[in-house]
Scaffold this motif. Structure first.
Motif, PDB file in Angstrom:
ATOM      1  N   LYS A   1       9.067  -2.169   7.337  1.00 54.30           N
ATOM      2  CA  LYS A   1       9.075  -3.593   7.748  1.00 54.30           C
ATOM      3  C   LYS A   1       9.791  -4.450   6.711  1.00 54.30           C
ATOM      4  N   ARG A   2       9.715  -4.031   5.473  1.00 56.39           N
ATOM      5  CA  ARG A   2      10.358  -4.772   4.393  1.00 56.39           C
ATOM      6  C   ARG A   2      11.872  -4.548   4.403  1.00 56.39           C
ATOM      7  N   GLY A   3      12.330  -3.610   5.216  1.00 49.32           N
ATOM      8  CA  GLY A   3      13.762  -3.345   5.347  1.00 49.32           C
ATOM      9  C   GLY A   3      14.318  -2.457   4.247  1.00 49.32           C
TER      10      GLY A   3
ATOM     11  N   THR B   1      -8.526   1.064  -3.012  1.00 53.16           N
ATOM     12  CA  THR B   1      -7.795   1.263  -1.766  1.00 53.16           C
ATOM     13  C   THR B   1      -7.398  -0.093  -1.184  1.00 53.16           C
ATOM     14  N   SER B   2      -6.142  -0.203  -0.756  1.00 51.80           N
ATOM     15  CA  SER B   2      -5.654  -1.484  -0.219  1.00 51.80           C
ATOM     16  C   SER B   2      -4.969  -1.232   1.124  1.00 51.80           C
ATOM     17  N   GLU B   3      -5.804  -0.935   2.126  1.00 58.48           N
ATOM     18  CA  GLU B   3      -5.240  -0.553   3.430  1.00 58.48           C
ATOM     19  C   GLU B   3      -5.466  -1.603   4.515  1.00 58.48           C
ATOM     20  N   GLY B   4      -6.551  -2.348   4.417  1.00 62.58           N
ATOM     21  CA  GLY B   4      -6.825  -3.348   5.453  1.00 62.58           C
ATOM     22  C   GLY B   4      -7.322  -4.639   4.842  1.00 62.58           C
ATOM     23  N   THR B   5      -7.530  -5.634   5.702  1.00 58.08           N
ATOM     24  CA  THR B   5      -7.971  -6.949   5.230  1.00 58.08           C
ATOM     25  C   THR B   5      -9.318  -6.867   4.517  1.00 58.08           C
ATOM     26  N   GLU B   6     -10.200  -5.988   5.027  1.00 58.33           N
ATOM     27  CA  GLU B   6     -11.522  -5.854   4.374  1.00 58.33           C
ATOM     28  C   GLU B   6     -11.345  -5.342   2.952  1.00 58.33           C
ATOM     29  N   ASP B   7     -10.401  -4.420   2.793  1.00 60.44           N
ATOM     30  CA  ASP B   7     -10.138  -3.897   1.434  1.00 60.44           C
ATOM     31  C   ASP B   7      -9.664  -5.025   0.527  1.00 60.44           C
ATOM     32  N   LEU B   8      -8.749  -5.823   1.077  1.00 61.90           N
ATOM     33  CA  LEU B   8      -8.182  -6.916   0.292  1.00 61.90           C
ATOM     34  C   LEU B   8      -9.301  -7.827  -0.208  1.00 61.90           C
ATOM     35  N   GLU B   9     -10.173  -8.211   0.723  1.00 64.22           N
ATOM     36  CA  GLU B   9     -11.256  -9.128   0.357  1.00 64.22           C
ATOM     37  C   GLU B   9     -12.231  -8.490  -0.627  1.00 64.22           C
TER      38      GLU B   9
ATOM     39  N   GLY C   1       0.770  -0.469  -8.880  1.00 57.92           N
ATOM     40  CA  GLY C   1       0.714   0.394  -7.702  1.00 57.92           C
ATOM     41  C   GLY C   1       2.120   0.550  -7.142  1.00 57.92           C
ATOM     42  N   THR C   2       2.295   1.560  -6.334  1.00 57.83           N
ATOM     43  CA  THR C   2       3.570   1.806  -5.657  1.00 57.83           C
ATOM     44  C   THR C   2       3.973   0.554  -4.871  1.00 57.83           C
ATOM     45  N   PRO C   3       5.284   0.231  -4.795  1.00 57.66           N
ATOM     46  CA  PRO C   3       5.688  -0.909  -3.975  1.00 57.66           C
ATOM     47  C   PRO C   3       5.078  -0.830  -2.571  1.00 57.66           C
ATOM     48  N   GLY C   4       4.569  -1.957  -2.100  1.00 53.55           N
ATOM     49  CA  GLY C   4       3.987  -2.021  -0.763  1.00 53.55           C
ATOM     50  C   GLY C   4       2.485  -1.788  -0.722  1.00 53.55           C
ATOM     51  N   THR C   5       1.868  -1.443  -1.842  1.00 52.10           N
ATOM     52  CA  THR C   5       0.423  -1.174  -1.819  1.00 52.10           C
ATOM     53  C   THR C   5      -0.400  -2.471  -1.760  1.00 52.10           C
ATOM     54  N   GLY C   6       0.237  -3.626  -2.015  1.00 48.87           N
ATOM     55  CA  GLY C   6      -0.497  -4.886  -1.845  1.00 48.87           C
ATOM     56  C   GLY C   6      -0.737  -5.662  -3.126  1.00 48.87           C
ATOM     57  N   LYS C   7       0.073  -5.421  -4.147  1.00 54.01           N
ATOM     58  CA  LYS C   7      -0.141  -6.084  -5.445  1.00 54.01           C
ATOM     59  C   LYS C   7      -0.029  -7.607  -5.325  1.00 54.01           C
ATOM     60  N   THR C   8       1.075  -8.060  -4.717  1.00 54.86           N
ATOM     61  CA  THR C   8       1.321  -9.503  -4.654  1.00 54.86           C
ATOM     62  C   THR C   8       0.300 -10.188  -3.748  1.00 54.86           C
ATOM     63  N   THR C   9      -0.013  -9.548  -2.613  1.00 59.38           N
ATOM     64  CA  THR C   9      -1.003 -10.106  -1.691  1.00 59.38           C
ATOM     65  C   THR C   9      -2.356 -10.233  -2.411  1.00 59.38           C
ATOM     66  N   THR C  10      -2.733  -9.211  -3.135  1.00 59.17           N
ATOM     67  CA  THR C  10      -4.003  -9.213  -3.863  1.00 59.17           C
ATOM     68  C   THR C  10      -3.987 -10.279  -4.956  1.00 59.17           C
TER      69      THR C  10
ATOM     70  N   ASP D   1       5.113   2.370   6.873  1.00 59.03           N
ATOM     71  CA  ASP D   1       5.306   1.252   7.813  1.00 59.03           C
ATOM     72  C   ASP D   1       5.581  -0.052   7.074  1.00 59.03           C
ATOM     73  N   ARG D   2       4.824  -0.290   6.029  1.00 58.46           N
ATOM     74  CA  ARG D   2       5.012  -1.544   5.270  1.00 58.46           C
ATOM     75  C   ARG D   2       6.418  -1.612   4.670  1.00 58.46           C
ATOM     76  N   LEU D   3       6.872  -0.491   4.122  1.00 58.49           N
ATOM     77  CA  LEU D   3       8.186  -0.505   3.460  1.00 58.49           C
ATOM     78  C   LEU D   3       9.322  -0.568   4.485  1.00 58.49           C
TER      79      LEU D   3
HETATM   80  P1  DAT Z   1       3.433  -5.065  -3.258  1.00 59.00           P
HETATM   81  O1  DAT Z   1       3.330  -6.381  -3.993  1.00 59.00           O
HETATM   82  O2  DAT Z   1       2.548  -4.008  -3.832  1.00 59.00           O
HETATM   83  O3  DAT Z   1       4.837  -4.574  -3.096  1.00 59.00           O
HETATM   84  P2  DAT Z   1       2.675  -6.640  -0.952  1.00 59.00           P
HETATM   85  O4  DAT Z   1       1.531  -7.435  -1.470  1.00 59.00           O
HETATM   86  O5  DAT Z   1       4.004  -7.335  -0.849  1.00 59.00           O
HETATM   87  O6  DAT Z   1       2.853  -5.290  -1.775  1.00 59.00           O
HETATM   88  O7  DAT Z   1       2.220  -6.065   0.453  1.00 59.00           O
HETATM   89  C1  DAT Z   1       3.133  -5.352   1.296  1.00 59.00           C
HETATM   90  C2  DAT Z   1       2.788  -5.635   2.741  1.00 59.00           C
HETATM   91  O8  DAT Z   1       1.555  -5.026   3.072  1.00 59.00           O
HETATM   92  C3  DAT Z   1       2.631  -7.116   3.078  1.00 59.00           C
HETATM   93  O9  DAT Z   1       3.165  -7.300   4.376  1.00 59.00           O
HETATM   94  C4  DAT Z   1       1.144  -7.351   3.117  1.00 59.00           C
HETATM   95  C5  DAT Z   1       0.593  -5.985   3.507  1.00 59.00           C
HETATM   96  N1  DAT Z   1      -0.685  -5.663   2.852  1.00 59.00           N
HETATM   97  C6  DAT Z   1      -0.844  -5.352   1.563  1.00 59.00           C
HETATM   98  N2  DAT Z   1      -2.118  -5.080   1.270  1.00 59.00           N
HETATM   99  C7  DAT Z   1      -2.801  -5.209   2.442  1.00 59.00           C
HETATM  100  C8  DAT Z   1      -4.159  -5.046   2.820  1.00 59.00           C
HETATM  101  N3  DAT Z   1      -5.111  -4.683   1.954  1.00 59.00           N
HETATM  102  N4  DAT Z   1      -4.487  -5.273   4.111  1.00 59.00           N
HETATM  103  C9  DAT Z   1      -3.546  -5.627   5.003  1.00 59.00           C
HETATM  104  N5  DAT Z   1      -2.239  -5.784   4.711  1.00 59.00           N
HETATM  105  C10 DAT Z   1      -1.870  -5.583   3.448  1.00 59.00           C
END
Ligand code: DAT
Length: 186
Positions: free
Chosen positions: A117-119, A154-162, A17-26, A113-115
């Protein structure tokens, strides 16, 4: 589904996914919830740590990846399975490596916004934002792998993540059931 590869007892999962979409968090949550042990490889970090690049490109603000070196490094790991490959592109990875390709998607306002914040510099935010709108990574995944193994989430909120992680966990369980018998046959 990658039936010509030697039987793996654990799957290889690509999270892209595009940087910031939540790959590492997921990937990190998936490590905790997976029914089988998985190794998480952040491919960008691996490139940096192992010097699998041809230097830093100041204009793009990223390393120019040495693709041959990267593929050689990952081949034994990905072939064996039990691994999550986390990278912002996926077309380089051979089809035979992939059991599941997860493409994370995020609306562009939130991504911006996520990117920020990442600077990231403005140019890099704009480029990534545009890439997400144009579905660059999703298109790459669709054209590189059989459609049955590609899933866009879709990876937009905590519910999506879970819910995304629990979907992948269910997929892992189903994969194991179908591949356990394959493993005992050989
Ligand atoms: P990536 O690895 O795709 O670059 P990341 O996992 O580092 O992305 O996430 C970027 C930021 O967005 C990080 O602060 C966590 C937040 N984030 C990602 N997916 C999220 C989700 N589904 N719900 C809430 N925040 C999320």
């Amino acid at each position: 589904m990658a039936s010509d590869t030697p039987a793996r007892t654990s799957p290889t999962i690509i999270i892209t996914g595009t940087p910031g979409t939540g790959k590492t968090t997921t990937a990190q949550l998936l490590l905790e919830e997976s029914p089988i042990p998985l190794t998480h490889i952040n491919v960008g970090d691996l490139v940096k740590e192992r010097g699998l690049h041809e230097g830093f490109d100041d204009e793009w603000g990223s390393y120019t990846v040495d693709e041959d070196k990267l593929l050689d490094e990952l081949e034994p790991i990905a072939s064996q399975g039990g691994v999550i490959l986390d990278w912002h592109t996926c077309e380089l990875f051979p089809e035979r490596w992939a059991d599941l390709v997860v493409v994370l998607r995020c609306n562009h306002t939130q991504l911006w916004d996520r990117l920020e914040k990442r600077g990231y510099p403005l140019k890099k935010i704009q480029e990534n934002n545009e890439a997400e709108i144009m579905e660059v990574v999703a298109e790459e995944a669709r054209s590189s792998y059989p459609k049955e193994i590609v899933v866009e989430l879709t990876s937009e909120g905590t519910e999506d993540l879970e819910s995304n992680v629990s979907r992948i966990v269910q997929w892992i369980q189903a994969w194991r059931e179908t591949h356990q018998s394959a493993g005992t046959e050989s």
